[in-house]
Design an enzyme around this catalytic site. Structure first.
Site, short mmCIF file in Angstrom:
data_model
loop_
_atom_site.label_atom_id
_atom_site.label_comp_id
_atom_site.label_asym_id
_atom_site.label_seq_id
_atom_site.Cartn_x
_atom_site.Cartn_y
_atom_site.Cartn_z
N HIS A 1 42.20 34.26 38.66
CA HIS A 1 42.61 35.22 37.43
C HIS A 1 42.30 34.67 36.03
CE1 HIS A 1 45.68 37.40 40.24
NE2 HIS A 1 44.31 37.88 40.53
N HIS B 1 35.33 43.84 44.45
CA HIS B 1 34.92 42.59 43.70
C HIS B 1 33.60 42.22 44.04
CE1 HIS B 1 38.93 41.56 42.04
NE2 HIS B 1 39.48 41.69 43.47
#
Length: 422
Positions: A262, A397
């Protein structure tokens, strides 16, 4: 796709300038799209196993359906056959069986025998992806997309946005009561991406400036004060919950500690936000670039090869010591995307090295040339694992990692593809 490279500072030898590398990216993206096509089920899209077949007994998943709708809508804009019908199926599913017809909004899946899936709550994380999917579908004029976007934004704005805090609230019961006493970085991070896409599609800069407010709180305040390590979990008074899910270190959305993947994901979002704001009126806070660099440096330092083997691990504790050593595929994809964004933005050779290093790792360890797709997770020795993520459900992703290097930092995916392919 002929991209106007955003910086003449790119080294002449950069992979991003090489036509062979760009063709390779395009091919890898198309292979991922083809692999995930069997995930279509009657009510949306459902997870695939490692062999690319539907997992027995699995039902349509709303987050997965929204992500597939977004991806196949953008892919349709590139003229790839089979993608527009899949995006249309996603839109119809989100308007139909996956939507709460009584109170509005979306659950984790369709009701089965009168029972709501999961914990029966409505999550900000999920609604960010519905909004993203709808915006991408609108760009490609997918049937029903305009109605889906109107519906999604009304729910997102009315129930989830907190004007006082400048962030999105986390979750509610089915009838929008019982707000969860929690604020999460993960849901807000994906909301930044969705807000930028929505601003591009609607022409309303309000959404872009909401993205900036989110970034100011989570990154320029909390992460910057922690040397760019990103706290994930907060209570309603904005106290960091350092023991949150300590008993669930492998939780797939809210794990204990912090997630270096993240850190790097926020990094490239800061650059995309900077570019979007500059594109809007020529101004953007200078700290967006500074924070993007700090986030990438902290993420790679905290997560890359911490146990001697290559790859970005899943989580670390508050001293940045590894907690879960497994390497999820999305962490590598986001590190790659951040390296590409920083390379385009700065031209620094260090980001070229990272870009090549991460692609080499993905190519040799995660691309599954026997059964297709990418392995979703590896253990600390880079062997296939399923501790956090089983099967091969996620396209979003990995596929975006193959497309990002081909696009400018702004506008967002669907809008950029529509502009560049004209």
């Amino acid at each position: 796709m002929a991209e106007p490279l955003p910086s003449l500072m790119l080294p002449a030898s950069s992979w991003l300038r090489a036509s062979t590398h760009r063709r390779w990216l395009d091919l890898q993206g198309q292979r991922l799209l083809d692999f995930s096509k069997p995930s279509r089920v009657d009510e949306g899209f459902a997870p695939l196993g490692n062999d690319g077949r539907l997992i027995s007994g699995e039902q349509a998943d709303t987050i997965l359906t929204a992500r597939m709708t977004h991806v196949y809508a953008v892919a349709a804009g590139r003229g790839l056959p089979g993608c527009a019908p899949l995006a249309a199926h996603g839109v119809a599913s989100l308007l139909g069986p996956l939507r709460d017809q009584a109170h509005g909004g979306w659950f984790a899946g369709a009701e089965q025998d009168g029972k709501r899936p999961g914990n029966g709550r409505k999550q900000a994380y999920l609604h960010a992806f519905v909004s993203l999917a709808a915006s991408s579908a609108v760009v490609q004029r997918i049937p029903g997309a305009d109605g889906l976007l109107d519906d999604a934004l009304a729910v997102w704005d009315r129930h989830f946005w907190s004007e006082e805090e400048g962030v999105f609230r986390e979750s509610f019961a089915a009838d929008w009561t019982d707000e969860e006493a929690y604020r999460g970085a993960n849901a807000n991070m994906h909301s930044v991406e969705a807000c930028m896409a929505v601003a591009d599609v609607t022409g309303n800069p309000l959404w872009r400036h909401r993205a900036l407010r989110i970034a100011e709180r989570f990154i320029h305040t909390f992460a910057r004060n922690a040397a760019y390590a990103v706290p994930e979990h907060f209570d309603l008074d904005w106290t960091i919950l350092k023991d949150f899910h300590k008993d669930k270190p492998t939780d797939d959305l809210r794990p204990y500690g912090m997630t270096p993947g993240h850190f790097v994901e926020w990094s490239h979002l800061m650059l995309k936000l900077e570019a979007a704001l500059l594109r809007e009126d020529g101004t953007a806070p200078s700290w967006l670039l500074d924070d993007a660099i700090g986030l990438f440096d902290c993420g790679t330092r905290a997560g890359w090869a911490r146990d001697g083997a290559p790859g970005l691990l899943y989580t670390v504790d508050w001293e940045l010591e590894p907690v879960v050593h497994n390497r999820p595929h999305w962490c590598q994809a986001e590190a790659l995307t951040a390296a590409a964004a920083l390379l385009k933005r700065t031209g620094h050779a260090a980001y070229e090295r990272w870009y090549r290093t991460i692609w080499d790792y993905i190519d040799l360890h995660m691309i599954d040339r026997r059964q297709g797709g990418w392995l979703q997770e590896l253990d600390r020795n880079n062997r296939p694992s399923a501790v956090v993520y089983a099967g091969k459900a996620d396209l979003y992703h990995a596929w975006q990692a193959t497309l990002t290097p081909l696009l400018p930092l702004a506008p967002s995916f669907a809008t950029a593809v529509a502009i560049l392919d004209q």
